[in-house]
Scaffold this motif. Structure first.
Motif, mmCIF file in Angstrom:
data_model
loop_
_atom_site.group_PDB
_atom_site.id
_atom_site.type_symbol
_atom_site.label_atom_id
_atom_site.label_comp_id
_atom_site.label_asym_id
_atom_site.label_seq_id
_atom_site.Cartn_x
_atom_site.Cartn_y
_atom_site.Cartn_z
ATOM 1 N N ALA A 84 0.832 -1.209 0.000
ATOM 2 C CA ALA A 84 0.000 0.000 0.000
ATOM 3 C C ALA A 84 0.864 1.255 0.000
ATOM 4 O O ALA A 84 0.615 2.210 -0.750
ATOM 5 N N ASN A 85 1.893 1.263 0.820
ATOM 6 C CA ASN A 85 2.748 2.447 0.904
ATOM 7 C C ASN A 85 3.489 2.707 -0.410
ATOM 8 O O ASN A 85 3.706 3.857 -0.809
ATOM 9 N N LEU A 86 3.872 1.641 -1.100
ATOM 10 C CA LEU A 86 4.564 1.782 -2.383
ATOM 11 C C LEU A 86 3.692 2.510 -3.402
ATOM 12 O O LEU A 86 4.126 3.473 -4.049
ATOM 13 N N VAL A 87 2.445 2.078 -3.528
ATOM 14 C CA VAL A 87 1.556 2.688 -4.519
ATOM 15 C C VAL A 87 1.194 4.123 -4.125
ATOM 16 O O VAL A 87 1.133 5.015 -4.983
ATOM 17 N N LEU A 88 0.985 4.370 -2.850
ATOM 18 C CA LEU A 88 0.711 5.734 -2.395
ATOM 19 C C LEU A 88 1.857 6.667 -2.768
ATOM 20 O O LEU A 88 1.652 7.793 -3.214
ATOM 21 N N GLY A 89 3.078 6.180 -2.591
ATOM 22 C CA GLY A 89 4.241 6.991 -2.930
ATOM 23 C C GLY A 89 4.346 7.241 -4.421
ATOM 24 O O GLY A 89 4.627 8.363 -4.860
#
Length: 406
Positions: free
Chosen positions: A328-333
C-alpha cells in the motif's frame, strides 16, 4: 516545484486517449515477471549456499546482489526512458534480462552466481520503465487506478516469487527456478514486441546530464525525497522479514521442507490486494491517512512476528500484515511522485525506486548476520524499528508542512 524547467512532451498528445485493459494486463504481467527475479532467491538462500559452499552468514548477500543490481539499473538505465524511445528501451532491456537468467541457470561457480545475479537485478528494471509508460498513457483522473492495476501485477510477481521458487526447487533445483523465469520472460518479450506501443519523449538531454539530474531531484523535490525515505525504511523491514523467516522455518522446531516454506510464503500474496485499493484512495485524496495506516501495519507485523520464533500462526499473520502495509505504501508513494512533472516521470521513478531499493538491500544484508549472531529477537527489533523511524519522520515533516501551509 523545482524540476519543472522541461516543457511538456508534445509527442505524447496521441497517448491521452488512455490505456486499454489488454495493454494494462500485459504491463502488469511483464512487471510481475521481471520483479519476481529479485525475490526467487529469498527462500532458496540456504539451498544455494549448500550447493555452492557459501557460508551461512553470507547467504543473504545473494539477495543483496540482486537488489544492488536493481539499484544500479534504476540509476543508469531507467532515466533513459525520458530521452529514448520507450518501446525499444523496454524490449532491449528485457532481452538482456533473458540472457542473464540463462547464465544464472547454466554457469557454475560462486563468481558467476554473484555476477549473473547482479546482471539479472540490473536488467529487471525494465519493470520500472513500464510503470512510467503506463502513467503517461493514462488520463490524469485515472492515473492512480492505472498505476495501481499495473503495480498489482508487479507486486503479485514479488509476492508469488517466494512460493513459486520454493515449490519448483523441490523438482528442478534452484538453477531450474531461474531457467523457468527465463522462459516466462521470453514469452512476454515476444508478446510485447507486437503490443507495446511506441513513445518518443522530446527530452534532449545528454546521458551525463540526465544521470546528473537525479541527485538534484532528490534534493529539490521534497515530496520525492520524503516518499523515497518512507519506503526505504518499509522495504528494509520487508527484506529483513522475508529473508529471515524462511531460514527459521527450515530449522527446528519447524523443520519445514521447501514446499512447506512455499505454502507459508503464499500468505504474502494477500498483500497484492492493497495496491489497487491504495491507488483509488490516493485518487480520492486520502494519501496522508493511507500512509499512516500502511506504516503502522508494518510495525504491527513485527509485534506479531516476535511471538513467531517457535509458533507458526503469529509468523503467518506477520507475513500477511507486512505485505499489506508495504505494498500500500509503495503505490501511495508512486501516485504522489507521478503528480510532480509528467516530462520526467522515468527519473522521478528512478530516484524513488533507487532510494527504497537501497533500503531493501540493507535489510537483506542484515538479515543473516542478525539472525546468526543475535537471534530472532534482533530481527523483530530491527525490522520493527525501521518503519517506526519512518512513522516518526512522517509525523515530523508532514506536521511541519501542514503548519507552514496554515
Amino acid at each position: 516545484m523545482a524540476a519543472t524547467s522541461e516543457s511538456a512532451v508534445p509527442a505524447e498528445t496521441h497517448e491521452r486517449g488512455g490505456i486499454g485493459t489488454l495493454l494494462t494486463t500485459l504491463f502488469a504481467f511483464a512487471c510481475g515477471a521481471l520483479a519476481a527475479n529479485l525475490y526467487y532467491a529469498q527462500p532458496l538462500v540456504a539451498l544455494i549456499g549448500t550447493d555452492t559452499g557459501l557460508s551461512v552468514s553470507l547467504e543473504s548477500f545473494i539477495v543483496t546482489a540482486a537488489q544492488a543490481g536493481y539499484a544500479i539499473g534504476l540509476v543508469c538505465l531507467v532515466p533513459l526512458g525520458d530521452i529514448l524511445e520507450n518501446r525499444k528501451l523496454i524490449l532491449g532491456t528485457m532481452g538482456l534480462n533473458l540472457l542473464s537468467l540463462a547464465g544464472l541457470a547454466l554457469l557454475p561457480g560462486l563468481g558467476s552466481l554473484f555476477a549473473m545475479t547482479l546482471v539479472v537485478g540490473v536488467t529487471s528494471v525494465a519493470a520500472q520503465m513500464i510503470v512510467p509508460l503506463a502513467a503517461n498513457l493514462a488520463p490524469a483522473n485515472q492515473r492512480g487506478a492505472v498505476v495501481g492495476n499495473v503495480m498489482t501485477g508487479l507486486l503479485g510477481g514479488i509476492l508469488l516469487a517466494r512460493p513459486i521458487a520454493s515449490f519448483l526447487a523441490d523438482y528442478v533445483g534452484w538453477r531450474g527456478v531461474f531457467g523457468v523465469s527465463g522462459l516466462a520472460i521470453g514469452i512476454i518479450l515476444v508478446i510485447g514486441f507486437f503490443f507495446i506501443p511506441h513513445r518518443q519523449p522530446s527530452g534532449g538531454k545528454g546521458y551525463g546530464e540526465l544521470i546528473g539530474s537525479l541527485g538534484r531531484l532528490f534534493l529539490t523535490e521534497p515530496v520525492l525525497r520524503r516518499r523515497g525515505l518512507y519506503h526505504a525504511a518499509m522495504f528494509a523491514a520487508f527484506s529483513v522479514f522475508w529473508t529471515a523467516a524462511p531460514i527459521i522455518l527450515l530449522r527446528e522446531p519447524f523443520g519445514f521442507s521447501s514446499t512447506e516454506v512455499a505454502l507459508f510464503t503464499l500468505a504474502g500474496v494477500l498483500g497484492v490486494f492493497a495496491a489497487p485499493v491504495a491507488g483509488r484512495l490516493a485518487d480520492r485524496g486520502h494519501t496522508r491517512t493511507g500512509t499512516i495506516v500502511a506504516i503502522a501495519l508494518a510495525i504491527f507485523a513485527f509485534v506479531l512476528a516476535w511471538f513467531g520464533e517457535t509458533t507458526f500462526w503469529p509468523l503467518l499473520l506477520a507475513g500477511i500484515v507486512i505485505d499489506l502495509g508495504v505494498q500500500a505504501n509503495l503505490v501511495l508513494g508512486q501516485r504522489e511522485i507521478y503528480q510532480l512533472d509528467e516530462s520526467i516521470r522515468n527519473r522521478l521513478n528512478a530516484v524513488y525506486m533507487t532510494t527504497f531499493f537501497l533500503g531493501g538491500a540493507l535489510g537483506s544484508a542484515l538479515a543473516s548476520p542478525l539472525l546468526e549472531n543475535f537471534g530472532w529477537t534482533a530481527i523483530c527489533l530491527v525490522g520493527g524499528g525501521m518503519p517506526a523511524a519512518a512513522l516518526a519522520y512522517f509525523a515530523l515533516v508532514e506536521g511541519r508542512a501542514s503548519s507552514e501551509e496554515g
